[in-house]
Design an enzyme around this catalytic site. Structure first.
Site, PDB file in Angstrom:
ATOM      1  NE  ARG A 255      38.280   9.174  93.930  1.00  0.00           N
ATOM      2  CZ  ARG A 255      39.552   8.787  94.143  1.00  0.00           C
ATOM      3  NH1 ARG A 255      39.825   7.530  94.425  1.00  0.00           N
ATOM      4  NH2 ARG A 255      40.527   9.653  94.081  1.00  0.00           N
ATOM      5  CG  HIS A 259      39.310   7.419  98.923  1.00  0.00           C
ATOM      6  ND1 HIS A 259      38.582   6.321  98.526  1.00  0.00           N
ATOM      7  CD2 HIS A 259      39.529   7.262 100.256  1.00  0.00           C
ATOM      8  CE1 HIS A 259      38.380   5.528  99.568  1.00  0.00           C
ATOM      9  NE2 HIS A 259      38.945   6.086 100.627  1.00  0.00           N
ATOM     10  CE1 TYR A 268      44.057   8.823  92.934  1.00  0.00           C
ATOM     11  CE2 TYR A 268      45.315   9.610  94.811  1.00  0.00           C
ATOM     12  CZ  TYR A 268      44.104   9.261  94.246  1.00  0.00           C
ATOM     13  OH  TYR A 268      42.968   9.355  94.995  1.00  0.00           O
TER      14      TYR A 268
HETATM   15  C1  TPP Z   1      39.618  -4.645 104.516  1.00  0.00           C
HETATM   16  C2  TPP Z   1      40.105  -3.257 104.208  1.00  0.00           C
HETATM   17  N1  TPP Z   1      41.290  -3.091 103.620  1.00  0.00           N
HETATM   18  C3  TPP Z   1      41.738  -1.845 103.335  1.00  0.00           C
HETATM   19  C4  TPP Z   1      40.989  -0.749 103.657  1.00  0.00           C
HETATM   20  C5  TPP Z   1      41.477   0.655 103.333  1.00  0.00           C
HETATM   21  N2  TPP Z   1      40.685   1.227 102.242  1.00  0.00           N
HETATM   22  C6  TPP Z   1      39.741   2.143 102.487  1.00  0.00           C
HETATM   23  S1  TPP Z   1      38.961   2.636 101.101  1.00  0.00           S
HETATM   24  C7  TPP Z   1      39.875   1.605 100.127  1.00  0.00           C
HETATM   25  C8  TPP Z   1      39.660   1.553  98.641  1.00  0.00           C
HETATM   26  C9  TPP Z   1      38.419   0.849  98.238  1.00  0.00           C
HETATM   27  O1  TPP Z   1      38.176   1.068  96.871  1.00  0.00           O
HETATM   28  P1  TPP Z   1      36.863   0.597  96.182  1.00  0.00           P
HETATM   29  O2  TPP Z   1      36.468  -0.746  96.649  1.00  0.00           O
HETATM   30  O3  TPP Z   1      37.065   0.771  94.728  1.00  0.00           O
HETATM   31  O4  TPP Z   1      35.749   1.610  96.727  1.00  0.00           O
HETATM   32  P2  TPP Z   1      35.625   3.198  96.494  1.00  0.00           P
HETATM   33  O5  TPP Z   1      36.300   3.822  97.685  1.00  0.00           O
HETATM   34  O6  TPP Z   1      36.300   3.550  95.229  1.00  0.00           O
HETATM   35  O7  TPP Z   1      34.174   3.473  96.478  1.00  0.00           O
HETATM   36  C10 TPP Z   1      40.793   0.899 100.912  1.00  0.00           C
HETATM   37  C11 TPP Z   1      41.766  -0.059 100.376  1.00  0.00           C
HETATM   38  C12 TPP Z   1      39.752  -0.976 104.283  1.00  0.00           C
HETATM   39  N3  TPP Z   1      38.922   0.037 104.588  1.00  0.00           N
HETATM   40  N4  TPP Z   1      39.319  -2.227 104.539  1.00  0.00           N
END
Ligand code: TPP
Ligand code: MG
Length: 358
Positions: A255, A259, A268
């Site tokens: 990335r 985010h 971080y």
């Molecule tokens: C069920 C759930 N838990 C927590 C969140 C909060 N949240 C939003 S984005 C994220 C990280 C997800 O990371 P990843 O699966 O690696 O996807 P990326 O954003 O890196 O594409 C989290 C924990 C959420 N949206 N849904």
């Protein structure tokens, strides 16, 4: 009995580096295909960069940046037929553009306006999924349904590295594998789940390894290499159409942006690693490849950019021209019998917004 295929260790790559690593090629892709893929990458890149600007100008809300994820999205969708179903996460919010969805629709979604909710059947693109991994069982169910009906359509579900720790991912992947559902499980492994690094996400050596537990193939591909992504997805789609069930594709990237617009990764992330990734970003890599091949001229690249910029200009204008939504919509469809407090909440909201609801 399910056959367990070994996960592929090495990253699949097609695009070289213009120096020691030679360029490969993908069978079956014409010059026209190569240029269309370039146009798609430019469209997504422009959409993303303009969206960050629109956010800063207060014209869209919080926005999940997908800079340097474009190769994973364009390469995989190019391997699908128009009838195949796409289940995006918020990281793939603009993937519908690749099917002709207007930019104003996606921009409206990020503006929280009802014009941003499309009928999935219009594009065979499901709603943008914000809860992590909850769309994986939906995609598995749709794919299984297509199989039951004897259709050759498949589905692809996009999710991140963090999503592979969710129960919904496991349930969807396991169910699809057992049912031999025509599903491609596409993991964008950008090595971060907001501030959680991959090392804190899993003890597995690779995410593709998880496929073995479901009895399906797991392949690892360079997520910055649009052609390698295309090829891996095309193979996975061919498996689904042959009735062999799902494949887990782990597309490895890093990335290189926050985010989302609400995130400050300086708290971080390693800035040097980000800079390195930016220098090696996927659109530049593909443009280098096409230039070495003699397929892309600077004029053609500029024309693709100009087209995309114009599309965005028109898209944000159309999104902003939407009449304000009725705030009452916020309260609809949540309860069969709404509690009385909602009526007073709505009244208060209308008052705050200026009496006429706008
Ligand atoms: C069920 C759930 N838990 C927590 C969140 C909060 N949240 C939003 S984005 C994220 C990280 C997800 O990371 P990843 O699966 O690696 O996807 P990326 O954003 O890196 O594409 C989290 C924990 C959420 N949206 N849904
Ligand atoms: Mg991630």
């Amino acid at each position: 009995m399910a056959q367990v295929l070994p996960a592929e260790r090495d990253l699949k790559r097609v695009i070289g580096d213009g120096e020691g690593i030679p360029d490969g090629e993908v069978e079956g892709l014409s010059e026209k295909d190569l240029l269309e893929l370039h146009r798609w990458l430019v469209l997504l890149r422009t959409y993303d960069e303009r969206s960050v600007v629109y956010h800063r100008q207060g014209r869209i809300g919080t926005y999940a940046i997908f800079w340097n994820h474009e190769a994973m999205q364009a390469g995989s969708v190019y391997a699908l037929e128009r009838e195949d179903w796409i289940f995006p996460s918020y990281r793939e919010s603009a993937i519908g553009l690749l099917r002709g969805m207007p930019a104003s629709t996606v921009l409206s979604w990020w503006r929280g306006h009802p014009a941003g909710w499309w009928n999935p059947r219009d594009w065979n693109v499901a709603s943008i999924c914000v809860p992590i991994a909850t769309h994986v069982p939906h995609a598995a169910g749709l794919a299984w349904g297509k199989k039951l009906r004897g259709e050759s359509t498949c589905a692809i579900a996009f999710f991140g590295d963090g999503a592979t720790s969710e129960g919904a991912f496991h349930e969807g992947a396991n169910f699809a594998a057992v049912m031999r559902a025509p599903l491609v499980l596409f993991c964008n492994n950008n090595q971060w789940a907001i501030s959680t690094p991959l090392s804190a996400q899993t003890a597995a050596e690779s995410l593709a390894d998880k496929a073995a537990g479901y009895g399906i193939p797991g392949v690892r591909v360079d997520g910055g290499d649009v052609l390698a992504v295309f090829e891996a997805t095309r193979d996975a789609v061919a498996r689904t159409r042959a009735g062999e069930g799902p494949t887990l594709i782990e597309a490895l990237t890093y990335r290189a942006a926050p985010h989302a617009t609400a995130d400050d990764p300086s708290a971080y992330i390693d800035p040097e690693r980000v800079e390195e990734e930016k220098r090696n970003e996927c659109l530049g890599r593909y443009e280098g490849y096409l230039t070495r091949l003699g397929v892309l001229t600077p004029e053609a690249a500029e024309a693709a950019r100009a087209e995309a910029v114009e599309l965005m200009r028109a898209g944000i204008a159309a999104a902003e021209a939407e009449p304000p939504a009725d705030p009452g919509l916020v309260f609809e469809h949540a309860y069969a019998d709404p509690p009385p407090s909602l009526a007073s909440d709505l009244q208060e909201l209308r008052r705050v917004l200026g009496g006429d609801g706008g």
